[in-house]
Design a protein around this motif. Structure first.
Motif, mmCIF file in Angstrom:
data_model
loop_
_atom_site.group_PDB
_atom_site.id
_atom_site.type_symbol
_atom_site.label_atom_id
_atom_site.label_comp_id
_atom_site.label_asym_id
_atom_site.label_seq_id
_atom_site.Cartn_x
_atom_site.Cartn_y
_atom_site.Cartn_z
ATOM 1 N N GLY A 69 0.879 -1.446 0.190
ATOM 2 C CA GLY A 69 0.067 -0.206 0.233
ATOM 3 C C GLY A 69 1.621 1.506 0.027
ATOM 4 O O GLY A 69 0.655 2.462 -0.947
ATOM 5 N N THR A 70 1.581 0.880 0.413
ATOM 6 C CA THR A 70 2.804 2.356 0.543
ATOM 7 C C THR A 70 2.954 2.250 -0.349
ATOM 8 O O THR A 70 2.785 3.587 -0.971
ATOM 9 C CB THR A 70 4.149 1.731 1.863
ATOM 10 N N ILE A 73 0.554 4.437 -2.461
ATOM 11 C CA ILE A 73 0.868 5.654 -2.049
ATOM 12 C C ILE A 73 1.310 7.083 -2.468
ATOM 13 O O ILE A 73 1.051 7.821 -2.540
ATOM 14 C CB ILE A 73 0.472 5.590 -0.173
ATOM 15 N N HIS A 96 -2.052 8.266 7.810
ATOM 16 C CA HIS A 96 -0.619 6.839 7.838
ATOM 17 C C HIS A 96 0.859 7.736 7.801
ATOM 18 O O HIS A 96 1.045 8.906 6.437
ATOM 19 C CB HIS A 96 -1.082 5.680 6.901
ATOM 20 N N ALA A 98 3.196 6.451 5.529
ATOM 21 C CA ALA A 98 3.197 6.371 4.021
ATOM 22 C C ALA A 98 2.339 7.533 3.024
ATOM 23 O O ALA A 98 3.819 7.731 2.700
ATOM 24 C CB ALA A 98 2.267 4.698 3.920
ATOM 25 N N ALA A 146 -10.301 4.909 5.489
ATOM 26 C CA ALA A 146 -10.760 4.219 6.615
ATOM 27 C C ALA A 146 -9.559 4.450 6.791
ATOM 28 O O ALA A 146 -8.586 4.047 7.136
ATOM 29 C CB ALA A 146 -11.783 3.089 6.057
ATOM 30 N N ASN A 148 -6.324 3.691 10.398
ATOM 31 C CA ASN A 148 -5.793 3.035 10.369
ATOM 32 C C ASN A 148 -6.341 2.664 12.072
ATOM 33 O O ASN A 148 -6.075 1.425 12.901
ATOM 34 C CB ASN A 148 -4.858 2.604 9.772
ATOM 35 N N ASP A 173 -6.701 6.437 0.129
ATOM 36 C CA ASP A 173 -6.047 5.568 0.900
ATOM 37 C C ASP A 173 -6.603 4.704 1.607
ATOM 38 O O ASP A 173 -7.532 5.455 2.195
ATOM 39 C CB ASP A 173 -4.872 6.144 2.052
ATOM 40 N N VAL A 175 -6.769 1.453 2.224
ATOM 41 C CA VAL A 175 -5.613 0.014 2.392
ATOM 42 C C VAL A 175 -6.811 -0.474 3.943
ATOM 43 O O VAL A 175 -6.325 -1.943 4.052
ATOM 44 C CB VAL A 175 -3.998 0.261 3.097
ATOM 45 N N GLN A 176 -7.579 0.093 4.441
ATOM 46 C CA GLN A 176 -8.212 -0.943 5.500
ATOM 47 C C GLN A 176 -9.675 -1.018 5.503
ATOM 48 O O GLN A 176 -10.529 -1.787 6.063
ATOM 49 C CB GLN A 176 -8.058 0.628 6.595
ATOM 50 N N SER A 196 -3.785 -2.605 0.336
ATOM 51 C CA SER A 196 -2.624 -3.959 0.132
ATOM 52 C C SER A 196 -3.135 -5.443 0.694
ATOM 53 O O SER A 196 -4.386 -5.185 1.542
ATOM 54 C CB SER A 196 -1.921 -2.905 1.011
ATOM 55 N N HIS A 198 -2.089 -7.703 2.484
ATOM 56 C CA HIS A 198 -1.846 -7.900 4.240
ATOM 57 C C HIS A 198 -2.963 -7.652 4.620
ATOM 58 O O HIS A 198 -3.064 -8.216 6.036
ATOM 59 C CB HIS A 198 -0.587 -8.305 4.327
ATOM 60 N N LYS A 199 -3.872 -6.571 4.639
ATOM 61 C CA LYS A 199 -5.100 -5.753 5.264
ATOM 62 C C LYS A 199 -6.047 -6.797 5.516
ATOM 63 O O LYS A 199 -6.911 -6.661 5.727
ATOM 64 C CB LYS A 199 -5.322 -4.568 5.098
ATOM 65 N N CYS A 324 3.735 1.105 12.504
ATOM 66 C CA CYS A 324 4.853 1.246 11.915
ATOM 67 C C CYS A 324 5.400 2.655 12.713
ATOM 68 O O CYS A 324 6.672 2.455 12.605
ATOM 69 C CB CYS A 324 4.340 2.448 10.289
#
Ligand code: PLP
Length: 380
Positions: A69-70, A73, A96, A98, A146, A148, A173, A175-176, A196, A198-199, A324
């Protein structure tokens, strides 16, 4: 063990791991190779991208696979800056890292950036946005959809219509978001969105960027022609197939899973009340515009590092904010920017869960917290 750190990362399902393993073992050729195995790899890659695009109601030409995700972004923020170095980029005060650090890079390069504040629940200040749009020549608003840390979900409709009047692009963003709501780019109508795997129960090391018009950004990584020439490098076929599989799984029975999550969250807060724990829920109330799976709870006059360490010793895994920067011992910028009272700022813990934790587990957690806090033993 009670894992309550899903906003930091989630565990891929056995089926996702099997799909990835199978690909790694069988179709290991480079998708750019012109022999039969390479062509098979290219075909599988394209199929995965088309399948994901279908689930998002967009086309494969709008998707760029990334490592994280980073990365997605960074592509948008720096890519917009390189395209329009004289223009202003807008962002919010609860992003975030990122975004924060991509924005800091832009500033170091001489770019102009304006940070828009949020209210006490983390909602973006639309009047401040309007002022900024009337004052500066703006290229982009990059906004966390959303959050994090506190779960706030922004209402995009008024933001988008204001931006379109000024011909300003919108990057979310997101990601969440995917494990919790369906995403339809036709109705969402944004210019960029970052994700991302892995989320949403996918593997580490793979993510994606939605991009409406690839001409809007300057690419950051140069090399081969992969990913619409926006992101060179040999494709991560097993990662991408695993991500798409996980995405599909995460969208199954979404509303049922979300209803369970809301009940789990409510059970936890009720149990804290029953044990007379002095806390505040950071972010909007449960059941409103928020991720009900991300509860940032501020315990009065507590030390969140010590408390989370005491929980960890009991095999209860939580976070003190964004993973992070959890080595930095101060209230996070998000907590400070939503004006959490000082006596609660040091005691913020993020409990982020899935639809699988039981009510009893949450009641036991509340009891454990009450005992730790009331005895104050963990602080010694
Ligand atoms: N944006 C948000 C809202 C996040 O929660 C995260 C991860 O913590 C990121 C961006 C960065 O994603 P990744 O870990 O894939 O780089």
């Amino acid at each position: 063990m009670l894992y309550l750190d899903y906003a930091a990362t989630s565990k891929p399902s056995d089926e996702t791991l099997e799909v990835m393993n199978e690909i790694t073992k069988t179709i290991y050729a480079n998708p750019s190779s012109l022999h039969a195995l390479g062509i098979q790899a290219r075909k599988r890659y394209n199929e995965a991208k088309k399948e994901l695009a279908g689930m998002l109601n967009t086309t494969w030409k709008q998707l760029v696979f990334t490592a994280t995700g980073t990365e997605a972004i960074n592509m948008v923020i720096k890519g917009t800056f390189f395209k329009h170095p004289q223009k202003t980029i807008l962002t919010s005060s609860i992003e975030h890292h990122a975004t924060i650090n991509a924005i800091n890079f832009v500033k170091q390069q001489g770019g102009h950036v304006v940070e828009i504040p949020v209210d006490e629940n983390g909602f973006f200040d639309i009047n401040a946005l309007e002022n900024a749009l009337n004052t500066y020549d703006v290229s982009l608003l990059s906004l966390i959809y959303a959050n994090n840390e506190i779960g706030t979900i922004q209402d995009i409709t008024p933001i988008r219509s204001l931006l379109s009047k000024h011909h300003v692009k919108l990057h979310l963003d997101m990601v969440q978001a995917p494990a919790h709501q369906a995403i339809d780019f036709e109705t969402l109508s944004v210019d960029f969105a970052s994700f991302s795997a892995h989320k949403f129960y996918g593997p580490r090391g793979v993510g994606f960027l939605y991009i409406k018009d690839k001409a809007d950004i300057t690419p950051l990584i140069h090399g081969g022609k992969q990913e619409l020439s926006l992101r060179a490098g040999t494709e991560n076929l097993s990662g991408v197939v695993g991500m798409v599989h996980a995405f599909k799984e995460s969208q199954d029975n979404l509303s049922k899973k979300e209803a369970t999550i809301l009940q789990t969250a409510q059970t936890f807060l009720n149990a804290l009340d029953q044990h007379n724990v002095d806390y505040r829920l950071n972010g909007p109330p449960l059941g409103t515009n928020r991720l009900n799976s991300v509860l940032n709870i501020a315990f009065k006059n507590q030390d969140n590092q010590m408390l989370s360490f005491a929980l960890s010793e009991k095999e209860i895994y939580v976070s003190t904010g964004s993973a992070c920067h959890s080595d930095v011992i101060e209230a996070s910028h998000v907590i400070r920017n939503i004006s959490t009272p000082l006596e609660y700022q040091d005691g913020c813990i993020r409990f982020s869960f899935s639809h699988e934790e039981s009510k009893d587990e949450m009641k036991d957690l509340a009891k454990t917290l009450a005992i730790l806090i009331q005895s104050n033993d963990y602080n010694k």
